[in-house]
Design a protein around this motif. Structure first.
Motif, PDB file in Angstrom:
ATOM      1  N   GLN A 179     -14.591   0.416  50.515  1.00 48.37           N
ATOM      2  CA  GLN A 179     -15.819   0.199  51.088  1.00 48.37           C
ATOM      3  C   GLN A 179     -15.683  -0.993  52.417  1.00 48.37           C
ATOM      4  O   GLN A 179     -16.370  -0.987  53.418  1.00 48.37           O
ATOM      5  CB  GLN A 179     -17.148  -0.332  50.535  1.00 48.37           C
ATOM      6  CG  GLN A 179     -17.650   0.865  49.438  1.00 48.37           C
ATOM      7  CD  GLN A 179     -18.033   2.057  50.353  1.00 48.37           C
ATOM      8  OE1 GLN A 179     -18.809   2.116  51.173  1.00 48.37           O
ATOM      9  NE2 GLN A 179     -17.622   3.370  49.666  1.00 48.37           N
ATOM     10  N   SER A 180     -15.174  -1.992  51.983  1.00 50.81           N
ATOM     11  CA  SER A 180     -14.847  -2.826  53.256  1.00 50.81           C
ATOM     12  C   SER A 180     -14.104  -2.634  54.146  1.00 50.81           C
ATOM     13  O   SER A 180     -14.237  -2.973  55.285  1.00 50.81           O
ATOM     14  CB  SER A 180     -14.028  -4.203  52.572  1.00 50.81           C
ATOM     15  OG  SER A 180     -12.641  -3.894  52.209  1.00 50.81           O
ATOM     16  N   ILE A 181     -13.164  -1.637  54.147  1.00 52.02           N
ATOM     17  CA  ILE A 181     -12.515  -1.116  55.232  1.00 52.02           C
ATOM     18  C   ILE A 181     -13.509  -0.284  56.138  1.00 52.02           C
ATOM     19  O   ILE A 181     -13.643  -0.458  57.268  1.00 52.02           O
ATOM     20  CB  ILE A 181     -11.421  -0.071  54.787  1.00 52.02           C
ATOM     21  CG1 ILE A 181     -10.512  -0.685  54.119  1.00 52.02           C
ATOM     22  CG2 ILE A 181     -10.967   0.873  55.948  1.00 52.02           C
ATOM     23  CD1 ILE A 181      -9.202   0.168  53.339  1.00 52.02           C
ATOM     24  N   LYS A 182     -14.543   0.506  55.691  1.00 49.61           N
ATOM     25  CA  LYS A 182     -15.685   1.132  56.339  1.00 49.61           C
ATOM     26  C   LYS A 182     -16.509   0.217  56.939  1.00 49.61           C
ATOM     27  O   LYS A 182     -16.702   0.264  57.897  1.00 49.61           O
ATOM     28  CB  LYS A 182     -16.470   1.993  55.280  1.00 49.61           C
ATOM     29  CG  LYS A 182     -15.563   3.161  54.760  1.00 49.61           C
ATOM     30  CD  LYS A 182     -16.438   4.024  53.889  1.00 49.61           C
ATOM     31  CE  LYS A 182     -15.760   5.373  53.360  1.00 49.61           C
ATOM     32  NZ  LYS A 182     -16.566   5.893  52.351  1.00 49.61           N
ATOM     33  N   THR A 183     -16.745  -1.019  56.302  1.00 50.78           N
ATOM     34  CA  THR A 183     -17.753  -2.080  56.935  1.00 50.78           C
ATOM     35  C   THR A 183     -16.892  -2.710  58.161  1.00 50.78           C
ATOM     36  O   THR A 183     -17.598  -2.864  59.090  1.00 50.78           O
ATOM     37  CB  THR A 183     -17.867  -3.124  55.762  1.00 50.78           C
ATOM     38  OG1 THR A 183     -18.609  -2.633  54.856  1.00 50.78           O
ATOM     39  CG2 THR A 183     -18.695  -4.171  56.323  1.00 50.78           C
ATOM     40  N   ALA A 184     -15.572  -2.722  57.914  1.00 51.55           N
ATOM     41  CA  ALA A 184     -14.835  -3.390  59.123  1.00 51.55           C
ATOM     42  C   ALA A 184     -14.620  -2.469  60.282  1.00 51.55           C
ATOM     43  O   ALA A 184     -14.179  -2.563  61.538  1.00 51.55           O
ATOM     44  CB  ALA A 184     -13.640  -3.923  58.867  1.00 51.55           C
ATOM     45  N   GLY A 185     -15.289  -0.925  60.192  1.00 52.04           N
ATOM     46  CA  GLY A 185     -14.886   0.038  61.096  1.00 52.04           C
ATOM     47  C   GLY A 185     -13.614   0.459  61.234  1.00 52.04           C
ATOM     48  O   GLY A 185     -13.354   1.013  62.244  1.00 52.04           O
TER      49      GLY A 185
END
Length: 232
Positions: A179-185
């Motif tokens: 999810q953090s990878i998605k948050t970072a775009g």
């Protein structure tokens, strides 16, 4: 840092075997439950961008002729951390922070996240026992209804179910990192390699089972060396 990384959080000593951030030193037979059994913190952070630690001046003065400039820099950028109750939650938050704060306009990020699971001593939040997807089974063990000194000895079936509940914790940790990878775009700009380090251990009380592969951790059979992994 000595391996070319910009940041490191983890263990240096044998606390990796307990996965709790404490190194066992000064231990003698019969003292396993004493204050000496877990007496030295072994949970560290190194960062090339952090301020020098409080012993940096001493390191540069005393070790000026014995350490290289790189070794002195690494020693000055190394600080001990207070081991949290659950190492894996702290490691997940560290990874999320690194991924979300990285400046991807300056260059890509390589990050290795090494969980302490699934490994003895089976340390995970007990809510995974209470909320287990197996808890509604008629044969769900009484073992998980107890907490504390009255808890009965675990059977192999108890440990197998505990292993499954522990796996759910690992799944949630992995989800948090994704999810953090998605948050970072960076979801569409990231390669993820997921792998185990070795097969399950059958010499200890962990209820591992590598069937149909022969052998287990510390052996030379496929049960030790052939592990699950995926690339996405």
């Amino acid at each position: 840092l000595g391996k070319g990384n910009d940041e490191f959080v983890g263990f240096f000593g044998d606390s990796i075997e307990a996965c709790d951030g404490w190194m066992t030193v000064g231990v003698q037979a019969g003292l396993e439950d004493s204050q000496y059994f877990r007496s030295v913190k072994d949970y560290w952070k190194q960062s090339r961008t952090s301020s020098d630690n409080e012993v940096c001046g001493f390191i540069k003065d005393v070790a000026s002729d014995t350490l290289s400039d790189e070794e002195k820099e690494i020693a000055c950028k190394t600080t001990v951390r207070d081991p949290p109750k659950l190492i894996d939650l702290d490691l997940m938050e560290t990874t999320k922070d690194i991924i979300e704060k990285h400046n991807y306009n300056k260059g890509p990020l390589f990050h290795m996240h090494a969980t302490q699971m699934l490994h003895t001593s089976m340390i995970y939040p007990k809510k995974y026992d209470r909320e287990s997807h197996l808890k509604d089974r008629a044969d769900y063990p009484d073992y998980f209804k107890y907490d504390g000194v009255e808890k009965p000895p675990a059977s192999n079936d108890d440990m197998r179910i505990s292993y499954a509940n522990y796996m759910k914790f690992l799944d949630d940790i992995f989800d948090g990192v994704m999810q953090s990878i998605k948050t970072a775009g960076q979801w569409d700009n990231t390669i993820v390699l997921f792998s185990s380090d070795n097969g399950g251990a059958v010499y200890t009380f962990s209820a591992s089972n590598n069937y149909p592969l022969r052998g287990a951790k510390l052996s030379k059979w496929e049960g030790a060396t052939r592990v699950n992994q995926f690339l996405t």
